[in-house]
Enzyme design. Structure first.
Site, PDB file in Angstrom:
ATOM      1  N   ASP A  11       0.828  -1.208   0.000  1.00 10.68           N
ATOM      2  CA  ASP A  11       0.000   0.000   0.000  1.00 10.68           C
ATOM      3  C   ASP A  11       0.862   1.257   0.000  1.00 10.68           C
ATOM      4  O   ASP A  11       0.522   2.258  -0.640  1.00 10.68           O
ATOM      5  CB  ASP A  11      -0.891   0.038   1.253  1.00 10.68           C
ATOM      6  CG  ASP A  11      -1.950  -1.040   1.236  1.00 10.68           C
ATOM      7  OD1 ASP A  11      -1.974  -1.842   0.285  1.00 10.68           O
ATOM      8  OD2 ASP A  11      -2.759  -1.082   2.187  1.00 10.68           O
TER       9      ASP A  11
ATOM     10  N   THR B  77      -8.156  -2.603  10.171  1.00 11.34           N
ATOM     11  CA  THR B  77      -8.325  -3.810   9.354  1.00 11.34           C
ATOM     12  C   THR B  77      -9.601  -4.579   9.666  1.00 11.34           C
ATOM     13  O   THR B  77     -10.086  -4.559  10.816  1.00 11.34           O
ATOM     14  CB  THR B  77      -7.118  -4.741   9.591  1.00 11.34           C
ATOM     15  OG1 THR B  77      -7.415  -6.051   9.088  1.00 11.34           O
ATOM     16  CG2 THR B  77      -6.758  -4.882  11.069  1.00 11.34           C
TER      17      THR B  77
ATOM     18  N   GLU C 116      -9.632  -7.560  10.113  1.00  7.09           N
ATOM     19  CA  GLU C 116      -9.263  -8.570  11.121  1.00  7.09           C
ATOM     20  C   GLU C 116      -9.797  -8.196  12.505  1.00  7.09           C
ATOM     21  O   GLU C 116      -9.862  -9.046  13.395  1.00  7.09           O
ATOM     22  CB  GLU C 116      -7.747  -8.751  11.171  1.00  7.09           C
ATOM     23  CG  GLU C 116      -7.192  -9.569  10.031  1.00  7.09           C
ATOM     24  CD  GLU C 116      -7.615 -11.037  10.066  1.00  7.09           C
ATOM     25  OE1 GLU C 116      -7.396 -11.686  11.090  1.00  7.09           O
ATOM     26  OE2 GLU C 116      -8.182 -11.511   9.073  1.00  7.09           O
TER      27      GLU C 116
ATOM     28  N   TYR D  97      -2.178 -10.266  15.862  1.00  5.24           N
ATOM     29  CA  TYR D  97      -2.237  -9.141  14.905  1.00  5.24           C
ATOM     30  C   TYR D  97      -3.538  -8.349  15.109  1.00  5.24           C
ATOM     31  O   TYR D  97      -3.519  -7.124  15.263  1.00  5.24           O
ATOM     32  CB  TYR D  97      -2.157  -9.676  13.469  1.00  5.24           C
ATOM     33  CG  TYR D  97      -2.482  -8.644  12.401  1.00  5.24           C
ATOM     34  CD1 TYR D  97      -1.549  -7.681  12.032  1.00  5.24           C
ATOM     35  CD2 TYR D  97      -3.727  -8.632  11.765  1.00  5.24           C
ATOM     36  CE1 TYR D  97      -1.854  -6.732  11.051  1.00  5.24           C
ATOM     37  CE2 TYR D  97      -4.028  -7.698  10.788  1.00  5.24           C
ATOM     38  CZ  TYR D  97      -3.093  -6.748  10.431  1.00  5.24           C
ATOM     39  OH  TYR D  97      -3.382  -5.809   9.474  1.00  5.24           O
TER      40      TYR D  97
ATOM     41  N   LYS E  49      -3.968  -4.529  16.477  1.00  7.04           N
ATOM     42  CA  LYS E  49      -4.641  -3.513  15.650  1.00  7.04           C
ATOM     43  C   LYS E  49      -5.855  -2.912  16.372  1.00  7.04           C
ATOM     44  O   LYS E  49      -6.260  -1.793  16.091  1.00  7.04           O
ATOM     45  CB  LYS E  49      -5.058  -4.123  14.308  1.00  7.04           C
ATOM     46  CG  LYS E  49      -3.885  -4.326  13.330  1.00  7.04           C
ATOM     47  CD  LYS E  49      -3.523  -3.016  12.636  1.00  7.04           C
ATOM     48  CE  LYS E  49      -2.463  -3.198  11.571  1.00  7.04           C
ATOM     49  NZ  LYS E  49      -2.132  -1.958  10.868  1.00  7.04           N
TER      50      LYS E  49
END
Ligand code: NAP
Ligand code: F7E
Length: 357
Positions: free
Chosen positions: A14, A132, A134, A156, A160
């Site tokens: 990105d 995210t 997630e 993760y 986040k």
């Protein structure tokens, strides 16, 4: 005077696309890079080669786990906009390096936000946090939107989650222009090779050139909302152009399984796959030749899995005027085509293209 943007994670998928986009919009772009023993700027060398060569894209050594570097870089560059894209972004790897992931992905955003305050830029710098899908993990509703409760399923995702809330907190506590983009999976030819999409298209690219090694995968039934990375980075920029900071889901609103991704990718090279067996014994066989194309390997299963993710991008459409364009079949086809080209170059030159780009 041009606007100044600072991108952390500029060497990632990105980051490279965002650097190109912002340069094209007239920004002065600065990026944070980590020292590595081998070159890690192959994406930048492809996407922003002239600006790298003539020094108009400025790179600064730093690390999300090193507060002093954050303070120095933010103070030196005094950016109008910060895009915090840096992260240990591999979900499976986060189970192997949970503490590091927490520091880089969770406390990292806090370090940057504090660096903004210390530099006296609280009301000058706009902040984008790469949040995210997630976060939704074990999903509480389908599709997921901005109001869906979070239930992360990996170190993760949990890291986040902190990054998400500390961004909201600094917005509410200090009136900072700080926003979260809750981005669903986005892919493309620059995607890291250990994410499932690139792993598949790279293997299919090799098969197209006659390689016979089967592709080893984990959970074939996981479903994801896969979009095109270049479209998503335009959404990141739009989020920071809003008068009021806020949080947005960027997604396609369509979901496909890993199995389907494999089938579409193989169809692109005229191979039809037939599935036989179950669980770890399942294999994907070429319908025409009986050759083994895909095998399930338990090493790629995760201790806790996110079975499905499907985003509802209605708010982004209404407020940002953002929507996705490239559909699933075109995304897969473009990625396979790019990997076939790459494999052709490798076989002609006997080198990994990345080493030179
Ligand atoms: P990526 O390709 O893995 O890039 C990650 C970037 O972060 C790289 O530039 C990497 O540098 C840098 N980085 C990692 N650890 C760092 C540290 N400790 N200090 C400084 N830099 C560090 O990820 P991506 O796909 O472009 O994703 C960009 C961001 O969006 C990430 O935060 C990711 O978690 C998030 N995200 C991605 C998706 C997606 O589908 N792509 C979806 C939602 C959210 P090196 O090159 O040196 O490793
Ligand atoms: O896995 C399954 C795996 O690693 C997708 C990151 O950008 O998007 C990404 O995270 C699915 C999972 O991406 C293999 O179990 C099967 O269910 O490509 P992935 P991810 O975990 O969805 C989110 C939005 C992010 O924020 C992350 O930074 O595919 N799967 N077999 C496999 N996955 C991998 N990697 N390798 C396999 O062999």
């Amino acid at each position: 005077m041009s606007k100044i943007a600072l991108i952390t994670g500029i060497t990632g998928q990105d980051g490279a696309f965002l650097a190109r986009h912002l340069i094209d919009l007239g920004y002065e772009v600065h990026g944070v890079i980590r020292r590595s023993s081998a070159p890690n700027i192959h994406r930048l060398s492809r996407i922003v080669a002239p600006e790298l060569a003539n020094g108009t894209l400025k790179l600064h050594y730093g690390d999300m786990t090193d507060f002093s570097s954050m303070v120095r870089i933010v103070g030196d560059t005094r950016p109008h906009e910060i895009y915090n894209l840096a992260a240990q972004s591999h979900v499976a790897v986060s189970f192997e390096t949970p503490e590091y992931t927490a520091s880089a992905d969770g406390i990292g955003p806090l370090r940057l936000l504090e660096a903004i305050r210390i530099a006296g830029l609280t009301h000058h710098t706009r902040f984008y946090q790469a949040s995210t899908s997630e976060l939704y993990g074990k999903v509480h509703e389908i599709p997921q939107r901005e109001t869906t409760p979070f239930h992360p399923r990996s170190p993760y995702g949990v890291a986040k989650l902190y990054g998400y809330w500390i961004t909201v907190n600094y917005r509410e506590a200090y009136g900072m222009h700080a926003s979260n983009g809750i981005l669903f999976n986005h892919e493309g030819e620059l995607r890291g090779e250990l994410f499932v999409t690139r792993k598949i298209t790279k293997a299919v690219g090799r098969m197209a050139l006659g390689h016979r090694q089967p592709l080893r995968l984990g959970n074939l039934d996981a479903q994801r909302d896969w979009g095109d990375a270049q479209e998503y980075i335009r959404g990141m920029h739009l989020i920071l152009q809003q008068e009021t900071p806020d949080d947005y889901v960027l997604a396609t609103g369509e979901m496909h399984s890993v199995r389907e991704f494999v089938e579409v990718a193989l169809n692109h090279i005229d191979k039809q796959v037939v599935w036989e067996g179950e669980g770890v014994d399942e294999v994907g066989i070429c319908k025409a030749t009986g050759e083994r194309l895909v095998m399930v390997d338990k090493d790629f299963f995760r201790p806790a899995e996110v079975e499905l993710l499907l985003g509802d991008p209605s708010k982004a459409k209404e407020k940002l005027g953002w929507s996705h364009e490239k559909d699933f079949k075109h995304l897969v086809a473009d990625m396979v085509q790019a990997d076939i080209r790459r494999q052709e170059l490798i076989s002609q030159n006997g080198i990994e293209l990345e080493d030179f780009l």
